[in-house]
Design an enzyme around this catalytic site. Structure first.
Site, PDB file in Angstrom:
ATOM      1  CG  LEU A 153      -1.069  -5.506  11.314  1.00  0.00           C
ATOM      2  CD1 LEU A 153      -1.916  -4.492  11.322  1.00  0.00           C
ATOM      3  CD2 LEU A 153      -1.291  -6.281  12.776  1.00  0.00           C
ATOM      4  N   GLY A 154      -0.419  -6.269   6.970  1.00  0.00           N
ATOM      5  CA  GLY A 154       0.621  -6.477   6.184  1.00  0.00           C
ATOM      6  C   GLY A 154       1.375  -5.174   5.697  1.00  0.00           C
ATOM      7  NE  ARG A 155       6.090  -6.174   0.934  1.00  0.00           N
ATOM      8  CZ  ARG A 155       5.856  -7.132   0.844  1.00  0.00           C
ATOM      9  NH1 ARG A 155       4.237  -7.939   0.544  1.00  0.00           N
ATOM     10  NH2 ARG A 155       6.781  -7.861   0.243  1.00  0.00           N
ATOM     11  CB  ILE A 156      -0.684  -1.654   2.547  1.00  0.00           C
ATOM     12  CG1 ILE A 156       0.337  -1.331   1.271  1.00  0.00           C
ATOM     13  CG2 ILE A 156      -1.931  -0.124   2.704  1.00  0.00           C
ATOM     14  CD1 ILE A 156      -0.999  -2.184  -0.084  1.00  0.00           C
ATOM     15  NE  ARG A 176      -4.516 -17.268   5.509  1.00  0.00           N
ATOM     16  CZ  ARG A 176      -4.506 -17.332   4.779  1.00  0.00           C
ATOM     17  NH1 ARG A 176      -3.722 -18.265   4.314  1.00  0.00           N
ATOM     18  NH2 ARG A 176      -3.802 -16.178   3.282  1.00  0.00           N
ATOM     19  NE  ARG A 233      -5.916  -7.189  -6.495  1.00  0.00           N
ATOM     20  CZ  ARG A 233      -5.102  -5.948  -7.261  1.00  0.00           C
ATOM     21  NH1 ARG A 233      -5.823  -5.056  -5.939  1.00  0.00           N
ATOM     22  NH2 ARG A 233      -3.524  -6.387  -6.945  1.00  0.00           N
ATOM     23  CG  ASP A 257      -9.079   2.638  -4.827  1.00  0.00           C
ATOM     24  OD1 ASP A 257      -9.316   4.011  -6.199  1.00  0.00           O
ATOM     25  OD2 ASP A 257      -7.889   2.425  -4.459  1.00  0.00           O
ATOM     26  CD  GLU A 262     -10.792  -2.427  -9.852  1.00  0.00           C
ATOM     27  OE1 GLU A 262     -11.375  -2.733  -8.379  1.00  0.00           O
ATOM     28  OE2 GLU A 262      -9.496  -2.612 -10.498  1.00  0.00           O
ATOM     29  CG  HIS A 280      -8.095  -0.588  -8.297  1.00  0.00           C
ATOM     30  ND1 HIS A 280      -7.862  -1.699  -8.684  1.00  0.00           N
ATOM     31  CD2 HIS A 280      -6.514  -0.339  -7.799  1.00  0.00           C
ATOM     32  CE1 HIS A 280      -7.396  -2.268  -8.298  1.00  0.00           C
ATOM     33  NE2 HIS A 280      -5.480  -1.256  -7.926  1.00  0.00           N
TER      34      HIS A 280
HETATM   35  C1  8YV Z   1      -2.307  -0.679  -9.365  1.00  0.00           C
HETATM   36  C2  8YV Z   1      -3.012  -2.798  -7.478  1.00  0.00           C
HETATM   37  O1  8YV Z   1      -3.340   0.098  -9.226  1.00  0.00           O
HETATM   38  O2  8YV Z   1      -0.587  -2.504  -6.298  1.00  0.00           O
HETATM   39  C3  8YV Z   1      -1.474  -3.445  -6.996  1.00  0.00           C
HETATM   40  O3  8YV Z   1      -1.740  -4.699  -6.830  1.00  0.00           O
HETATM   41  O4  8YV Z   1      -3.627  -3.388  -7.562  1.00  0.00           O
HETATM   42  C4  8YV Z   1      -2.804  -1.168  -8.373  1.00  0.00           C
HETATM   43  O5  8YV Z   1      -1.345  -0.899  -6.923  1.00  0.00           O
HETATM   44  C5  8YV Z   1      -1.517  -1.549 -10.508  1.00  0.00           C
HETATM   45  O6  8YV Z   1      -1.286  -2.429 -10.213  1.00  0.00           O
HETATM   46  C6  8YV Z   1      -1.323  -0.665 -11.612  1.00  0.00           C
HETATM   47  O7  8YV Z   1      -2.531  -1.176 -12.500  1.00  0.00           O
END
Ligand code: 8YV
Length: 313
Positions: A153-156, A176, A233, A257, A262, A280
């Site tokens: 539960l951070g920014r996103i 955590r 990730r 995603d 990857e 991604h």
């Molecule tokens: C991008 C990301 O795909 O912001 C990140 O950490 O994984 C993605 O926004 C990436 O940085 C662009 O290549």
């Protein structure tokens, strides 16, 4: 005099590269490998600035091959590929692009969640094949009123939680440590959160501490009616265990995603029909990528003007 800027090859969009080329004397840094090693051995000196992405990052080895490095400007919010302590020790500042991508990534989390639960990809193929109305379309799963567990539960993650209220979903999270002032229930373990949740959205920062945070046991706890969505990730999820669980229908489905290695996506995952896969693209909207590009430029400009970076890690 124009400042010099090293640009990670293959990292930035042609438009951002062009904008950087208008401002700086630029040179491409080859992708990791023998060509890069040779380039750095011959030309590593004299580079004060580098532009890169979250995906390439800047580890201690790259930094040590660039003895004059002072600033890294990264396109992305993720810092898992940066050796921040090593960079800080050398006084190198790292600019990145937090916040401007929150909406886009949260939207993608919901797009995957809805695609899975409402079988959107299958529905599209069903109509194109002409199976409507001769065949029955399988039942889907309702989203409204369900339980959404957020790992990170951070920014996103907070924006994902906000989206969830529009779907009348109950939200809990696992970090955590509890987030001070959060209205949501904190689950001390990922496993406990998975046991409670119908949908588990992974949006924790990557890096060694979060590696395989989603273990076989967490997936077991999510159970045969539970869905996993990963927009952070690939390394946060034990992908081999995930494939097992999907193959044996021990979880209902996954929206992914990101992947452990990857852009390679395991063939086993590509064969499954209870997954929705994306390359991604969490931050990949015109609006968000433009804002990220501007932040990369602003961070560099601030550095060369002797000002604090607008977004320093
Ligand atoms: C991008 C990301 O795909 O912001 C990140 O950490 O994984 C993605 O926004 C990436 O940085 C662009 O290549």
């Amino acid at each position: 005099m124009r400042h010099r800027l090293l640009i990670q090859e293959g990292a930035l969009s042609p438009t951002l590269q062009a904008r950087l080329q208008e401002r700086y004397e630029t040179q491409q840094l080859p992708r990791p490998g023998a060509e890069r090693d040779a380039f750095l051995a011959a030309n590593g000196k004299g580079w004060e600035a580098i532009a890169t992405t979250a995906g390439y990052g800047c580890d201690a080895q790259l930094a040590s091959s660039l003895p004059d490095l002072k600033v890294v400007s990264s396109f992305g919010v993720g810092l898992d590929k940066f050796d921040l302590p090593a960079l800080a020790e050398r006084g190198i500042v790292v600019g990145y692009t937090p916040d401007v991508l929150n909406d886009a990534v949260a939207d993608l989390a919901f797009a995957l969640l809805l695609a899975l639960s409402r079988r959107i990809v299958e529905a599209d193929a069903f109509v194109r094949r002409g199976d409507w109305p001769s065949k029955p379309f399988p039942m889907a799963t309702q989203v409204a009123g369900k339980k959404l567990g957020i790992v990170g539960l951070g920014r996103i993650g907070s924006v994902v939680a906000r989206r969830a209220s529009g779907f009348d979903m109950e939200v809990r999270y696992h970090n955590r440590n509890p987030v001070a002032g959060s209205p949501f229930v904190h689950e001390p373990t990922a496993r406990g959160l998975a046991r409670w949740a119908d949908f588990l959205v992974i949006i924790a920062a990557g890096g060694p501490q979060a590696r395989h945070l989603v273990t076989r046991e967490v997936l077991e706890a999510l159970g045969p009616r539970g869905y996993l969505i990963n927009v952070s990730r690939g390394s946060v999820v034990d992908e081999a265990a995930l494939i097992d669980h999907l193959q044996q229908k021990r979880i209902a489905g996954a929206g992914l995603d990101v992947f452990e290695t990857e852009p390679q996506v395991p063939e086993a995952l590509r064969q499954l029909d209870n997954v929705v896969l994306a390359p991604h693209i969490g931050s990949q909207t015109e609006e968000t990528r433009e804002a990220m590009a501007q932040r990369v430029i602003d961070n560099l400009e601030a550095y060369f003007a002797g000002r604090a970076l607008p977004s320093a890690a």
